[in-house]
Design a protein around this motif. Structure first.
Motif, PDB file in Angstrom:
ATOM      1  N   TYR A  15       0.847  -1.190   0.000  1.00  0.00           N
ATOM      2  CA  TYR A  15       0.000   0.000   0.000  1.00  0.00           C
ATOM      3  C   TYR A  15       0.885   1.245   0.000  1.00  0.00           C
ATOM      4  O   TYR A  15       1.860   1.304   0.758  1.00  0.00           O
ATOM      5  CB  TYR A  15      -0.894  -0.005   1.236  1.00  0.00           C
ATOM      6  N   VAL A  20       4.174  -5.041   1.409  1.00  0.00           N
ATOM      7  CA  VAL A  20       3.631  -5.861   2.486  1.00  0.00           C
ATOM      8  C   VAL A  20       3.924  -7.336   2.235  1.00  0.00           C
ATOM      9  O   VAL A  20       4.197  -8.098   3.156  1.00  0.00           O
ATOM     10  CB  VAL A  20       2.115  -5.601   2.610  1.00  0.00           C
ATOM     11  N   PRO A  39       0.846 -15.038  11.241  1.00  0.00           N
ATOM     12  CA  PRO A  39       0.424 -14.126  12.308  1.00  0.00           C
ATOM     13  C   PRO A  39      -0.290 -12.892  11.764  1.00  0.00           C
ATOM     14  O   PRO A  39      -0.237 -12.616  10.566  1.00  0.00           O
ATOM     15  CB  PRO A  39       1.729 -13.745  13.007  1.00  0.00           C
ATOM     16  N   ASN A  40      -0.920 -12.147  12.635  1.00  0.00           N
ATOM     17  CA  ASN A  40      -1.587 -10.896  12.239  1.00  0.00           C
ATOM     18  C   ASN A  40      -0.609  -9.964  11.560  1.00  0.00           C
ATOM     19  O   ASN A  40       0.513  -9.800  12.024  1.00  0.00           O
ATOM     20  CB  ASN A  40      -2.142 -10.178  13.476  1.00  0.00           C
ATOM     21  N   GLY A  41      -1.049  -9.364  10.483  1.00  0.00           N
ATOM     22  CA  GLY A  41      -0.190  -8.402   9.787  1.00  0.00           C
ATOM     23  C   GLY A  41       0.808  -9.040   8.845  1.00  0.00           C
ATOM     24  O   GLY A  41       1.610  -8.342   8.227  1.00  0.00           O
ATOM     25  N   ALA A  42       0.766 -10.364   8.696  1.00  0.00           N
ATOM     26  CA  ALA A  42       1.754 -11.055   7.854  1.00  0.00           C
ATOM     27  C   ALA A  42       1.560 -10.750   6.363  1.00  0.00           C
ATOM     28  O   ALA A  42       2.490 -10.871   5.575  1.00  0.00           O
ATOM     29  CB  ALA A  42       1.671 -12.554   8.083  1.00  0.00           C
ATOM     30  N   GLY A  43       0.335 -10.374   5.983  1.00  0.00           N
ATOM     31  CA  GLY A  43       0.079 -10.103   4.571  1.00  0.00           C
ATOM     32  C   GLY A  43      -0.890 -11.080   3.923  1.00  0.00           C
ATOM     33  O   GLY A  43      -1.040 -11.113   2.698  1.00  0.00           O
ATOM     34  N   LYS A  44      -1.605 -11.868   4.719  1.00  0.00           N
ATOM     35  CA  LYS A  44      -2.519 -12.874   4.170  1.00  0.00           C
ATOM     36  C   LYS A  44      -3.670 -12.222   3.417  1.00  0.00           C
ATOM     37  O   LYS A  44      -3.989 -12.601   2.283  1.00  0.00           O
ATOM     38  CB  LYS A  44      -3.075 -13.766   5.307  1.00  0.00           C
ATOM     39  N   THR A  45      -4.312 -11.254   4.066  1.00  0.00           N
ATOM     40  CA  THR A  45      -5.435 -10.567   3.423  1.00  0.00           C
ATOM     41  C   THR A  45      -4.976  -9.850   2.161  1.00  0.00           C
ATOM     42  O   THR A  45      -5.648  -9.886   1.121  1.00  0.00           O
ATOM     43  CB  THR A  45      -6.075  -9.579   4.425  1.00  0.00           C
ATOM     44  N   THR A  46      -3.814  -9.233   2.247  1.00  0.00           N
ATOM     45  CA  THR A  46      -3.273  -8.530   1.080  1.00  0.00           C
ATOM     46  C   THR A  46      -3.065  -9.503  -0.079  1.00  0.00           C
ATOM     47  O   THR A  46      -3.381  -9.196  -1.233  1.00  0.00           O
ATOM     48  CB  THR A  46      -1.949  -7.821   1.456  1.00  0.00           C
ATOM     49  N   ARG A  49      -6.285 -10.148  -1.685  1.00  0.00           N
ATOM     50  CA  ARG A  49      -6.739  -8.954  -2.426  1.00  0.00           C
ATOM     51  C   ARG A  49      -6.015  -8.800  -3.761  1.00  0.00           C
ATOM     52  O   ARG A  49      -6.612  -8.335  -4.728  1.00  0.00           O
ATOM     53  CB  ARG A  49      -6.490  -7.697  -1.588  1.00  0.00           C
ATOM     54  N   GLU A  87     -12.664 -10.752   4.694  1.00  0.00           N
ATOM     55  CA  GLU A  87     -12.759 -10.667   6.156  1.00  0.00           C
ATOM     56  C   GLU A  87     -14.005  -9.870   6.477  1.00  0.00           C
ATOM     57  O   GLU A  87     -14.299  -8.875   5.820  1.00  0.00           O
ATOM     58  CB  GLU A  87     -11.576  -9.854   6.702  1.00  0.00           C
TER      59      GLU A  87
HETATM   60  N1  ADP Z   1      -5.605  -0.653   3.226  1.00  0.00           N
HETATM   61  C1  ADP Z   1      -4.394  -0.640   3.803  1.00  0.00           C
HETATM   62  N2  ADP Z   1      -3.605   0.475   3.734  1.00  0.00           N
HETATM   63  C2  ADP Z   1      -2.367   0.477   4.300  1.00  0.00           C
HETATM   64  N3  ADP Z   1      -1.825  -0.574   4.933  1.00  0.00           N
HETATM   65  C3  ADP Z   1      -2.544  -1.700   5.026  1.00  0.00           C
HETATM   66  C4  ADP Z   1      -3.872  -1.790   4.465  1.00  0.00           C
HETATM   67  N4  ADP Z   1      -4.343  -3.040   4.699  1.00  0.00           N
HETATM   68  C5  ADP Z   1      -3.375  -3.697   5.385  1.00  0.00           C
HETATM   69  N5  ADP Z   1      -2.294  -2.889   5.580  1.00  0.00           N
HETATM   70  C6  ADP Z   1      -1.037  -3.268   6.263  1.00  0.00           C
HETATM   71  O1  ADP Z   1      -0.444  -4.334   5.548  1.00  0.00           O
HETATM   72  C7  ADP Z   1       0.119  -5.296   6.442  1.00  0.00           C
HETATM   73  C8  ADP Z   1      -0.445  -6.659   6.133  1.00  0.00           C
HETATM   74  O2  ADP Z   1      -1.840  -6.641   6.411  1.00  0.00           O
HETATM   75  P1  ADP Z   1      -2.806  -7.829   6.049  1.00  0.00           P
HETATM   76  O3  ADP Z   1      -2.568  -8.257   4.651  1.00  0.00           O
HETATM   77  O4  ADP Z   1      -4.162  -7.387   6.412  1.00  0.00           O
HETATM   78  O5  ADP Z   1      -2.278  -8.970   7.042  1.00  0.00           O
HETATM   79  P2  ADP Z   1      -3.012 -10.252   7.632  1.00  0.00           P
HETATM   80  O6  ADP Z   1      -4.252 -10.508   6.840  1.00  0.00           O
HETATM   81  O7  ADP Z   1      -1.991 -11.360   7.490  1.00  0.00           O
HETATM   82  O8  ADP Z   1      -3.289  -9.949   9.069  1.00  0.00           O
HETATM   83  C9  ADP Z   1      -0.156  -4.790   7.844  1.00  0.00           C
HETATM   84  O9  ADP Z   1       0.992  -4.126   8.310  1.00  0.00           O
HETATM   85  C10 ADP Z   1      -1.308  -3.834   7.646  1.00  0.00           C
HETATM   86  O10 ADP Z   1      -1.278  -2.814   8.613  1.00  0.00           O
END
Ligand code: ADP
Ligand code: MG
Length: 250
Positions: A15, A20, A39-46, A49, A87
């Motif tokens: 982002y 990420v 773990p949380n913040g690892a980049g799974k959701t990203t 996406r 999510e």
């Molecule tokens: N829309 C966004 N804008 C900026 N940073 C983001 C956004 N979404 C997630 N992040 C950052 O990207 C990193 C990975 O997030 P995310 O992919 O949600 O991890 P996970 O799903 O593994 O918990 C985190 O540091 C989070 O703060």
């Protein structure tokens, strides 16, 4: 080897300047269930996406049935058979269950019979507003809505968030059955380690944007220590072993 439904190759994304995920590669074959842990913040959701097209890759490729998706919009990806349950479920509290199956992306075919076949508990709730369903029923609706489009690639982000383990125990096997029946490739982000390793063919662990472990679900289910070690960055298995374990080689 047949072409996987999903192939992510050397993918980096993030982002506004901050990367990420870095150089990650993974595959999901037809009928296969693959879990992405981390773990949380690892980049799974990203990662999910980028696959569904909501976030752009800064490097690397997403191939769908061998076709590079770089120039394909999120809507076109959805039409081509990629379904993403984000999510937080992505359902509409003011609409009834049945109304969710009338809403489609332009040109998308929606078939509610599939939903009631896989989630019979939803059928008697047809006319109830989504906001009045229980957490488990809402999650069935979110997954059901994705299944109603008969996806070829299903991306599921933390289905179990806020659900009692008993409900997750019912939900994940339905996903597994759907993959087997339909040949759909499933990429699942899940924190519920035991259930997710049991239903997964293969698992990847993402940590700080890198894939740090790739194993079969069976081996991880039998060796929870492997997963814990990968989370804290002390892998007991060498890189060769990891590759062999999941038959990843290439
Ligand atoms: N829309 C966004 N804008 C900026 N940073 C983001 C956004 N979404 C997630 N992040 C950052 O990207 C990193 C990975 O997030 P995310 O992919 O949600 O991890 P996970 O799903 O593994 O918990 C985190 O540091 C989070 O703060
Ligand atoms: Mg997430």
């Amino acid at each position: 080897m047949t072409t996987p439904v999903l192939e992510v190759a050397d993918l980096s994304a993030g982002y506004t300047g901050a990367e990420v995920i870095r150089h990650i590669s993974l595959t999901v074959g037809g009928g296969e269930v693959v879990t992405l842990f981390g773990p949380n913040g690892a980049g799974k959701t990203t990662t999910l996406r980028v696959i569904s097209g909501v976030v752009r890759a800064s490097r690397g490729r997403v191939l769908y049935a061998g076709r590079d998706l770089a120039r394909t919009s999120p809507t076109a990806r959805a039409r081509a058979g990629i379904a993403h349950v984000p999510e937080g479920r992505g359902i509409f509290f003011g609409l009834t269950v049945a109304e969710h199956f009338r809403l489609g992306y332009r040109g998308a075919r929606i078939d509610p019979r599939v939903v009631y076949e896989y989630f019979p508990a939803l059928e008697p709730l047809k006319d109830r507003r989504a906001g009045l369903l229980s957490g488990g029923e809402q999650q069935m609706l979110a997954v059901g809505r994705a299944l109603a489009r008969r996806p070829q690639l299903l991306l599921l982000d933390e289905l179990s968030l806020g659900l009692a383990p008993l409900l997750v125990e019912r939900l994940l096997p339905v996903v597994r059955n759907y993959a087997e029946d339909s040949g759909c490739a499933v990429l699942l982000v899940e924190q519920h380690v035991q259930l997710a390793t049991e239903i997964a063919d293969r698992c990847y662990v993402l940590s700080h944007g890198d894939i740090v472990l790739h194993e079969t679900g069976a081996r991880l289910a039998g060796n929870p220590g492997l997963l814990i070690a990968s989370y804290v960055g002390q892998q007991s298995a060498g890189p060769g072993q990891q590759g062999d374990g999941a038959g990843s080689g290439g």
